[in-house]
Design a protein around this motif. Structure first.
Motif: not given
Length: 136
Positions: A85-86, A103-112
């Protein structure tokens, strides 16, 4: 932009098609730049996310994918698909309740979506409770 509203069922990874609840199959659309899936009250697993991401990364021009009114895991852990995806510069957005997340494509976590502040576990848990207890 293709909008699928309460009609998405799954992805057939072997044939790379979206399967709708009607049985209709949507092949990979190379002219598609955006995909928006609304699934009222549905909870997706990481495996289902992976299947969707496989479809997305096989779409040549797709750059933005939005999911609304559904629930995803707090962290997506498949680093291989995050990297794809990145590399393809695809933005994955999610609107579970009253806020957009990316979706943060580095960490896999969600961010605002704006400000890139990570979605903390306690906030995620509150969103999950709110999602599961709301009235349709």
């Amino acid at each position: 932009m293709l909008l699928l509203s309460d009609c998405f069922q799954s992805v057939n990874v072997s044939t790379n098609v979206l399967i709708l609840t009607s049985g209709l199959q949507v092949p990979n659309l190379n002219t598609l730049h955006g995909l928006h899936i609304t699934q009222t009250g549905r909870e997706f697993t990481e495996e289902q996310m992976t299947d969707i991401f496989i479809y997305i990364t096989n779409s040549i021009n797709l750059k933005t994918v939005k999911f609304t009114d559904c629930l995803f895991p707090g962290v997506y852990q498949n680093k291989f698909h995050l990297q794809k995806l990145f590399e393809l510069e695809i933005t994955v957005l999610w609107y579970p309740l009253r806020s957009w997340y990316r979706l943060n494509l580095q960490s896999g976590g969600w961010e605002e979506k704006i400000g890139s502040v990570a979605l903390k576990e306690k906030v995620y848990e509150r969103k999950v409770r709110g999602f599961r207890t709301r009235k349709p």
